[in-house]
Write an enzyme that holds these catalytic residues in place. Structure first.
Site, mmCIF file in Angstrom:
data_model
loop_
_atom_site.group_PDB
_atom_site.id
_atom_site.type_symbol
_atom_site.label_atom_id
_atom_site.label_comp_id
_atom_site.label_asym_id
_atom_site.label_seq_id
_atom_site.Cartn_x
_atom_site.Cartn_y
_atom_site.Cartn_z
ATOM 1 N N ARG A 223 0.787 -1.020 0.056
ATOM 2 C CA ARG A 223 -0.033 0.012 0.047
ATOM 3 C C ARG A 223 0.978 1.253 -0.088
ATOM 4 O O ARG A 223 0.608 2.289 -0.623
ATOM 5 C CB ARG A 223 -1.090 -0.124 1.218
ATOM 6 C CG ARG A 223 -1.651 1.161 1.090
ATOM 7 C CD ARG A 223 -2.824 1.207 2.347
ATOM 8 N NE ARG A 223 -2.837 0.561 3.183
ATOM 9 C CZ ARG A 223 -2.273 0.555 4.575
ATOM 10 N NH1 ARG A 223 -1.366 1.677 4.647
ATOM 11 N NH2 ARG A 223 -2.366 -0.349 5.249
ATOM 12 N N TYR B 131 -15.031 16.874 -16.102
ATOM 13 C CA TYR B 131 -15.542 15.568 -16.103
ATOM 14 C C TYR B 131 -16.530 15.356 -15.175
ATOM 15 O O TYR B 131 -16.435 15.779 -13.979
ATOM 16 C CB TYR B 131 -14.243 14.594 -15.840
ATOM 17 C CG TYR B 131 -14.304 13.014 -15.617
ATOM 18 C CD1 TYR B 131 -14.789 12.318 -16.726
ATOM 19 C CD2 TYR B 131 -14.377 12.676 -14.475
ATOM 20 C CE1 TYR B 131 -15.233 11.039 -16.571
ATOM 21 C CE2 TYR B 131 -14.630 11.222 -14.007
ATOM 22 C CZ TYR B 131 -15.237 10.466 -15.162
ATOM 23 O OH TYR B 131 -15.234 9.293 -14.991
ATOM 24 N N ASP C 113 -6.049 18.945 -14.588
ATOM 25 C CA ASP C 113 -6.443 17.803 -15.002
ATOM 26 C C ASP C 113 -6.280 17.671 -16.387
ATOM 27 O O ASP C 113 -6.866 18.302 -17.305
ATOM 28 C CB ASP C 113 -8.000 17.675 -14.821
ATOM 29 C CG ASP C 113 -8.431 16.207 -15.415
ATOM 30 O OD1 ASP C 113 -7.424 15.412 -16.045
ATOM 31 O OD2 ASP C 113 -9.555 15.479 -14.782
HETATM 32 C C1 LIG Z 1 -11.918 9.528 -16.698
HETATM 33 C C2 LIG Z 1 -11.695 11.008 -16.210
HETATM 34 C C3 LIG Z 1 -11.600 11.410 -14.710
HETATM 35 C C4 LIG Z 1 -11.569 10.143 -13.922
HETATM 36 O O1 LIG Z 1 -10.714 8.951 -13.719
HETATM 37 P P1 LIG Z 1 -10.763 7.537 -13.274
HETATM 38 O O2 LIG Z 1 -9.756 6.969 -13.769
HETATM 39 O O3 LIG Z 1 -12.018 7.055 -14.320
HETATM 40 O O4 LIG Z 1 -11.235 7.445 -12.085
HETATM 41 C C5 LIG Z 1 -10.913 12.457 -14.599
HETATM 42 N N1 LIG Z 1 -10.910 13.619 -15.390
HETATM 43 C C6 LIG Z 1 -10.980 13.259 -16.902
HETATM 44 C C7 LIG Z 1 -10.956 14.475 -17.801
HETATM 45 C C8 LIG Z 1 -11.468 12.018 -17.074
HETATM 46 O O5 LIG Z 1 -11.678 11.884 -18.538
#
Ligand SMILES: *Cc1c(COP(=O)(O)O)cnc(C)c1O
Length: 383
Positions: A49, A101, A173
């Site tokens: 972990r 998202y 992001d």
């Molecule tokens: C898919 C996605 C996420 C979330 O990621 P997961 O791996 O599904 O938890 C966050 N931001 C964007 C832009 C995404 O496309």
């Protein structure tokens, strides 16, 4: 390692042969624990972990391709977002882009409002954003650029600069561009976040997340929460991503080449109302995109002429474009955000943002482009 080029880093950083056997491929350290020679005496690994050698290799590789000093690899993109929220003091004020998202929106609007205060703001309107940032002094500004699904672009360096003036952190992001086309830390962001599930792994067989940062202090805080809460990526998933990432550069180039052709095809199609793609001159923020991105990626959004019935007929009649959530794999996917990925956003909010029932999102894969265009044509023929 920073002197190597991207194409070399994805193959060689974290990809050194196994020192004990010479195996050219890194082993999967499928272990939960590690033997100690005396209490507290170990080789840097105590429990998976906390640390695992396969995950460490992936973190080294990912840090290098985001030009970062550090990386933490998590069990999903959303668990990475969760750790950032836990790191902030209770009652923090957070500004989040208003077109993010769907899962990010759900996390911030349904899970964390008891702990922090969220405001969803238009991060593409710099003047209004700056006034609001100066007046309200948030602790963190969260941007997604380009956004999912409307591909709106936010100016990372301008936002990071205004955040610094009030002592706020900037999180970007970067899932849609991948480290190949955009490196937010180079533009002043503090943390860059990825859903590795998408382009980074690229083969639609892993769910995972990653955060990269330059500050050791931020890394240590986030590592504390990762270890304390537990969403670490498994050794096998880490290994699969190490395997997938080797082709990230050539995949991203192929995604972009196909997406450019598909976008141009859609823009001329009589059954299409509007095409949104950062590589098209018609994109409202084409110039900003060129300034901060090294390419325009593989995601296209378009509005079909008509409404839900027309979208449905199109979506049911394309075959190579598989109707599925997610994105960024080698295979092409098509998504209906209003019903699928963005259903957790209330209809009135969705429509205020422009996510209508005639909006279709494509994740353009790396198949032969003529086949892809013929497939789209089949879908349009039934509309
Ligand atoms: C898919 C996605 C996420 C979330 O990621 P997961 O791996 O599904 O938890 C966050 N931001 C964007 C832009 C995404 O496309």
């Amino acid at each position: 390692m920073k002197e190597m080029k991207f194409e070399t880093k994805v193959i060689h950083v974290g990809g050194e042969p196994d020192p004990t056997t010479g195996a050219i491929m890194p082993p999967i350290y499928q272990t939960s624990t590690y033997v100690q020679s005396s209490p507290g005496e170990h080789k840097g690994y105590e429990y998976t972990r906390s640390h695992n050698p396969t995950r460490t290799r992936l973190e080294e590789c990912l840090a290098s391709i985001e030009n970062a000093n550090h990386c933490l690899v998590t069990a999903s993109g959303l668990s990475a977002s969760t750790l950032i929220m836990h790191m902030l003091p209770k009652g923090s004020k957070i500004f989040c882009g208003d077109d993010v998202y769907g899962g990010t929106y759900r996390l911030f609007s349904k899970v964390f409002p008891d702990i922090h205060h969220y405001q969803f703001v238009d991060t593409t309107n710099l003047k209004k954003l700056e006034e609001k940032v100066m007046a309200e002094k948030p602790a963190l500004i969260w941007i997604e650029t380009p956004t999912n699904p409307l591909l709106k672009i936010s100016d990372i360096s301008a936002i990071a600069a205004m955040a610094k003036k009030v002592g706020a952190l900037t999180v970007v992001d970067n899932t849609f561009m991948s480290p190949f086309f955009q490196n937010p830390l180079d533009h002043g962001a503090d943390i860059v976040l990825h859903s590795m599930t998408k382009f980074i792994n690229g083969h639609s067989d892993v769910v995972g997340g990653a955060m990269m940062m330059n500050s050791k202090d931020l890394r240590d805080k986030l590592f504390f929460y990762q270890n304390a809460i537990g969403p670490a990526a498994s050794p096998f998933d880490s290994w699969l991503v190490l395997r997938g990432i080797k082709t990230l550069a050539i995949r991203m180039k192929a995604h972009e080449q196909n997406a450019m052709k598909v976008a141009a095809f859609l823009e001329k199609h009589p059954k299409v109302e509007i095409v949104v793609y950062p590589g098209l001159k018609s994109h409202p923020q084409y110039e900003l995109g060129k300034k901060q991105m090294k390419g325009s990626g593989g995601m296209i959004t378009f509005f079909i002429k008509g409404g839900l019935a027309e979208s449905r007929r199109f979506l049911e009649n394309v075959k190579l474009f598989a109707l599925a959530e997610s994105l960024g794999g080698v295979e092409s996917l098509v998504d209906h955000p209003a019903i699928m990925t963005h259903a957790s956003i209330p209809k009135n909010v969705r429509e205020e943002l422009g996510i209508f029932d005639n909006l279709v999102r494509l994740s353009v894969g790396i198949e032969d482009c003529d086949d892809l265009i013929a497939d789209l044509e089949k879908g349009f023929a039934k509309v």
